[in-house]
Design an enzyme around this catalytic site. Structure first.
Site, mmCIF file in Angstrom:
data_model
loop_
_atom_site.group_PDB
_atom_site.id
_atom_site.type_symbol
_atom_site.label_atom_id
_atom_site.label_comp_id
_atom_site.label_asym_id
_atom_site.label_seq_id
_atom_site.Cartn_x
_atom_site.Cartn_y
_atom_site.Cartn_z
ATOM 1 N N HIS A 140 0.866 -65.210 -11.668
ATOM 2 C CA HIS A 140 0.899 -65.279 -13.136
ATOM 3 C C HIS A 140 0.029 -66.405 -13.674
ATOM 4 O O HIS A 140 0.199 -66.845 -14.807
ATOM 5 C CB HIS A 140 2.349 -65.410 -13.624
ATOM 6 C CG HIS A 140 3.206 -64.238 -13.235
ATOM 7 N ND1 HIS A 140 4.579 -64.268 -13.214
ATOM 8 C CD2 HIS A 140 2.865 -62.985 -12.839
ATOM 9 C CE1 HIS A 140 5.046 -63.081 -12.821
ATOM 10 N NE2 HIS A 140 4.020 -62.305 -12.578
ATOM 11 N N CYS A 154 -12.406 -71.421 -22.084
ATOM 12 C CA CYS A 154 -12.788 -71.105 -23.454
ATOM 13 C C CYS A 154 -12.728 -69.598 -23.659
ATOM 14 O O CYS A 154 -13.208 -68.828 -22.826
ATOM 15 C CB CYS A 154 -14.209 -71.626 -23.709
ATOM 16 S SG CYS A 154 -14.858 -71.070 -25.288
HETATM 17 P P1 NAD Z 1 13.983 -66.028 -13.134
HETATM 18 O O1 NAD Z 1 14.220 -67.066 -14.178
HETATM 19 O O2 NAD Z 1 14.092 -64.595 -13.529
HETATM 20 O O3 NAD Z 1 14.982 -66.264 -11.919
HETATM 21 C C1 NAD Z 1 15.163 -67.541 -11.348
HETATM 22 C C2 NAD Z 1 16.245 -67.419 -10.300
HETATM 23 O O4 NAD Z 1 16.333 -68.684 -9.644
HETATM 24 C C3 NAD Z 1 17.621 -67.097 -10.882
HETATM 25 O O5 NAD Z 1 18.160 -65.965 -10.223
HETATM 26 C C4 NAD Z 1 18.440 -68.370 -10.620
HETATM 27 O O6 NAD Z 1 19.773 -68.094 -10.239
HETATM 28 C C5 NAD Z 1 17.706 -69.006 -9.461
HETATM 29 N N1 NAD Z 1 17.769 -70.462 -9.437
HETATM 30 C C6 NAD Z 1 17.630 -71.326 -10.468
HETATM 31 N N2 NAD Z 1 17.692 -72.600 -10.029
HETATM 32 C C7 NAD Z 1 17.899 -72.548 -8.690
HETATM 33 C C8 NAD Z 1 18.063 -73.521 -7.666
HETATM 34 N N3 NAD Z 1 18.040 -74.832 -7.927
HETATM 35 N N4 NAD Z 1 18.257 -73.099 -6.381
HETATM 36 C C9 NAD Z 1 18.291 -71.754 -6.093
HETATM 37 N N5 NAD Z 1 18.143 -70.793 -7.029
HETATM 38 C C10 NAD Z 1 17.934 -71.172 -8.303
HETATM 39 O O7 NAD Z 1 12.571 -66.359 -12.487
HETATM 40 P P2 NAD Z 1 11.471 -65.429 -11.827
HETATM 41 O O8 NAD Z 1 12.111 -64.456 -10.915
HETATM 42 O O9 NAD Z 1 10.434 -66.357 -11.320
HETATM 43 O O10 NAD Z 1 10.849 -64.597 -13.019
HETATM 44 C C11 NAD Z 1 10.610 -65.236 -14.258
HETATM 45 C C12 NAD Z 1 9.214 -65.226 -14.813
HETATM 46 O O11 NAD Z 1 9.126 -66.407 -15.587
HETATM 47 C C13 NAD Z 1 8.089 -65.317 -13.832
HETATM 48 O O12 NAD Z 1 7.198 -64.364 -14.231
HETATM 49 C C14 NAD Z 1 7.467 -66.721 -14.047
HETATM 50 O O13 NAD Z 1 6.072 -66.583 -14.247
HETATM 51 C C15 NAD Z 1 8.001 -67.216 -15.336
HETATM 52 N N6 NAD Z 1 8.493 -68.615 -15.346
HETATM 53 C C16 NAD Z 1 7.841 -69.589 -14.662
HETATM 54 C C17 NAD Z 1 8.340 -70.889 -14.661
HETATM 55 C C18 NAD Z 1 7.606 -71.970 -13.893
HETATM 56 O O14 NAD Z 1 6.387 -71.870 -13.751
HETATM 57 N N7 NAD Z 1 8.299 -72.967 -13.360
HETATM 58 C C19 NAD Z 1 9.511 -71.196 -15.341
HETATM 59 C C20 NAD Z 1 10.158 -70.138 -16.040
HETATM 60 C C21 NAD Z 1 9.638 -68.847 -16.035
#
Ligand code: NAD
Length: 249
Positions: free
Chosen positions: A119, A127
């Site tokens: 992503h 730009c």
């Molecule tokens: P999601 O938010 O859908 O799922 C995150 C999962 O991680 C949840 O099921 C949660 O229970 C688990 N989780 C949270 N903290 C945890 C921990 N400390 N230990 C173990 N498990 C833990 O995330 P996703 O599946 O990556 O999909 C979300 C979308 O959001 C992606 O497309 C991503 O690009 C984007 N996103 C990215 C970021 C980032 O770059 N850090 C942050 C938020 C969302």
């Protein structure tokens, strides 16, 4: 250490071509909220509306205003123990690639070499007119203080867009192809902190499974893949990584 943590570490010991698929949950302990957990970004409807390609084109200032908190949180975040565990496995020659859905750049910051950012990343931008490339960290403090409303190109003055995949954008083809090949060839797929509901990233565990690789999931919540996994570790990634790092010194 729980039995399932031990079983996951045992799978990692036996594997030599691990592929890790990480999601937002690997970065929550770095202070970056995930999407779907309580207080997650999914609840921020203003942010989500602006996070589309057409939303950015229509109103780049609105995009930067809505994402300022995320921007500055990412800018200050440091890699977690789980990011470091994946670096360690790569150094030991046991891990082929990290595939991440995250846009925070923390795998690179930790020192992982082979990373497919499906992503994109908030760390760099380009730009929208002439394609010149920029380091977004040059703009964080200006955006945060409100002095800079839209970072603009030093060559032509057009708005700069971070290299993130927004709603309506295509995935970067090279990253996706690399991720699929890595999943096809791995001998263990590790899923770290993903709800596995965002496609096509969530296809990758199925690709690994159909090529005979076992699946180990470390996540706080259940996922649709749990029944197909060899082991599910329902724990904080920080706790899991601490135990696993002790096993791979
Ligand atoms: P999601 O938010 O859908 O799922 C995150 C999962 O991680 C949840 O099921 C949660 O229970 C688990 N989780 C949270 N903290 C945890 C921990 N400390 N230990 C173990 N498990 C833990 O995330 P996703 O599946 O990556 O999909 C979300 C979308 O959001 C992606 O497309 C991503 O690009 C984007 N996103 C990215 C970021 C980032 O770059 N850090 C942050 C938020 C969302």
């Amino acid at each position: 250490m729980t039995l399932n943590t031990e079983r996951a570490i045992d799978l990692m010991r036996k594997a030599n071509r691990i592929v890790a698929l990480s999601g937002a949950g690997i970065s929550t302990e770095a202070g970056i909220p995930d999407f779907r957990g309580p207080g997650g970004m999914w609840e921020d409807t203003d942010l989500l509306r602006q996070m589309s390609a057409s939303g950015f084109r229509r109103n780049p200032e609105g995009f930067y205003r809505a994402s300022v908190t995320l921007f500055s949180t990412i800018a200050r975040a440091e890699p977690t123990l789980a990011h470091r565990l994946l670096v360690r496995l790569e150094q030991l020659g046991k891990l082929d690639a990290v595939v991440t859905q995250n846009i925070d750049g923390l795998h690179h910051a930790a020192g992982s070499d082979k990373v497919y950012e499906l992503h994109g990343t908030f760390r760099t931008g380009r730009c929208t007119k002439c394609g010149s490339r920029f380091d977004m960290s040059d703009f964080y403090s200006g955006i945060e203080s409100g002095q800079l409303r839209v970072p603009s190109c030093t060559a032509c003055g057009a708005p700069i867009k971070p290299d993130v995949v927004l709603f309506e954008d295509m995935l970067p083809e090279d990253a996706w192809q690399g991720a699929v090949e890595a999943a096809q060839n791995c001998d263990l797929m590790l899923v770290f902190g993903s709800s596995l509901v965002v496609y096509p990233a969530a296809e990758l565990p199925m690709i690994a499974l159909s090529n005979g690789a076992p699946l180990a999931i470390v996540n706080l919540e259940a996922t649709a893949y749990d029944a197909m996994a060899t082991v599910n570790v329902r724990a904080k990634l920080g706790d899991f990584a601490k135990a696993a790092l002790a096993a791979f010194v």
